[in-house]
Design a protein around this motif. Structure first.
Motif, mmCIF file in Angstrom:
data_model
loop_
_atom_site.group_PDB
_atom_site.id
_atom_site.type_symbol
_atom_site.label_atom_id
_atom_site.label_comp_id
_atom_site.label_asym_id
_atom_site.label_seq_id
_atom_site.Cartn_x
_atom_site.Cartn_y
_atom_site.Cartn_z
ATOM 1 N N TYR A 30 -7.193 15.581 12.221
ATOM 2 C CA TYR A 30 -7.062 15.125 10.694
ATOM 3 C C TYR A 30 -7.615 15.611 9.875
ATOM 4 O O TYR A 30 -8.498 14.763 9.526
ATOM 5 C CB TYR A 30 -5.954 14.082 10.324
ATOM 6 N N GLU A 31 -7.437 16.115 8.458
ATOM 7 C CA GLU A 31 -8.244 15.944 6.951
ATOM 8 C C GLU A 31 -7.272 15.360 6.364
ATOM 9 O O GLU A 31 -6.653 16.514 5.976
ATOM 10 C CB GLU A 31 -9.282 17.725 7.184
ATOM 11 N N LEU A 32 -7.508 14.547 5.588
ATOM 12 C CA LEU A 32 -6.343 13.847 4.974
ATOM 13 C C LEU A 32 -7.635 13.888 3.736
ATOM 14 O O LEU A 32 -8.773 12.928 3.317
ATOM 15 C CB LEU A 32 -5.974 12.673 5.436
ATOM 16 N N ARG A 33 -6.393 13.127 2.129
ATOM 17 C CA ARG A 33 -6.640 12.651 1.492
ATOM 18 C C ARG A 33 -7.175 11.384 1.765
ATOM 19 O O ARG A 33 -6.738 10.926 2.463
ATOM 20 C CB ARG A 33 -5.765 12.435 0.235
ATOM 21 N N LEU A 34 -7.948 10.623 1.155
ATOM 22 C CA LEU A 34 -8.503 9.181 1.797
ATOM 23 C C LEU A 34 -7.184 7.689 1.902
ATOM 24 O O LEU A 34 -6.480 6.785 2.304
ATOM 25 C CB LEU A 34 -9.367 8.562 1.137
ATOM 26 N N ASP A 36 -3.680 9.078 1.462
ATOM 27 C CA ASP A 36 -3.032 9.109 3.894
ATOM 28 C C ASP A 36 -3.788 8.375 4.571
ATOM 29 O O ASP A 36 -3.181 8.819 5.926
ATOM 30 C CB ASP A 36 -2.986 10.208 3.191
ATOM 31 N N SER A 51 -0.039 12.795 7.373
ATOM 32 C CA SER A 51 -0.155 14.371 7.461
ATOM 33 C C SER A 51 0.842 14.744 6.375
ATOM 34 O O SER A 51 0.226 15.807 5.118
ATOM 35 C CB SER A 51 -0.626 15.167 8.670
ATOM 36 N N ARG A 89 -12.151 5.223 -2.768
ATOM 37 C CA ARG A 89 -10.718 5.112 -3.566
ATOM 38 C C ARG A 89 -10.267 4.796 -4.839
ATOM 39 O O ARG A 89 -9.829 5.741 -5.698
ATOM 40 C CB ARG A 89 -9.311 4.481 -2.503
ATOM 41 N N GLU A 94 -7.970 10.498 -5.465
ATOM 42 C CA GLU A 94 -6.629 11.870 -4.950
ATOM 43 C C GLU A 94 -8.146 12.748 -4.276
ATOM 44 O O GLU A 94 -7.717 13.502 -3.345
ATOM 45 C CB GLU A 94 -5.867 12.606 -5.680
ATOM 46 N N ASP A 95 -9.270 12.671 -5.571
ATOM 47 C CA ASP A 95 -9.975 13.149 -4.512
ATOM 48 C C ASP A 95 -10.765 13.462 -3.546
ATOM 49 O O ASP A 95 -11.508 14.061 -2.396
ATOM 50 C CB ASP A 95 -11.453 13.999 -5.714
ATOM 51 N N SER A 97 -11.702 12.387 0.112
ATOM 52 C CA SER A 97 -11.026 13.306 1.768
ATOM 53 C C SER A 97 -11.738 12.420 2.574
ATOM 54 O O SER A 97 -12.962 11.952 2.849
ATOM 55 C CB SER A 97 -10.534 14.623 1.880
ATOM 56 N N ALA A 117 -15.563 13.581 -2.883
ATOM 57 C CA ALA A 117 -15.522 14.801 -3.598
ATOM 58 C C ALA A 117 -16.719 15.413 -4.627
ATOM 59 O O ALA A 117 -17.763 14.651 -4.364
ATOM 60 C CB ALA A 117 -14.268 14.418 -5.130
#
Length: 118
Positions: A30-34, A36, A51, A89, A94-95, A97, A117
């Motif tokens: 999975y590559e996700l926003r941190l 999530d 996801s 965070r 949001e940037d 991941s 980011a």
């Protein structure tokens, strides 16, 4: 001319032998926003990923063999990883991941990688 013909014949034979092989995936990711990802509280537990906003959360097992790192760096402890993740965070929101890699057969997380980011 004979060498070219022989080389072409060998290439065709090798192409067929290797072309018949089937690759079986052994790892998922999975590559996700941190935001999530819910990190585990201890080295033995679960890491939870979501996801997409409409998707149900998925719990994946972590254990003492799970590694945690920042991209391109050596593994660090879960405690240090959690501190860095919280700092990201707070500073990047949001940037930032994260990549979560897991064994498809056991659903056990093999490694977690932070991607700050730029």
């Amino acid at each position: 001319m004979k060498r070219v013909t022989l080389a072409a014949a060998v290439a065709l034979m090798c192409g067929n032998a290797f072309g018949a092989r089937t690759l079986e995936p052994i790892e998922g990711a999975y590559e996700l926003r941190l935001a999530d990802v819910v990190l585990p509280a201890s080295p033995l537990g679960s890491l939870i990923v979501r996801s997409c906003t409409a998707c149900d959360p998925v719990a994946l097992l972590v254990d003492g063999n799970t590694t945690y790192s920042l991209v391109g760096q050596a593994p660090i402890t879960l405690a240090d990883f959690t501190v860095v993740a919280e700092q990201l965070r707070a500073s990047q929101g949001e940037d930032a991941s994260v990549g979560v890699f897991y064994d498809l057969g056991t659903q056990r997380v093999t490694r977690v990688v932070l991607f700050p980011a730029h």
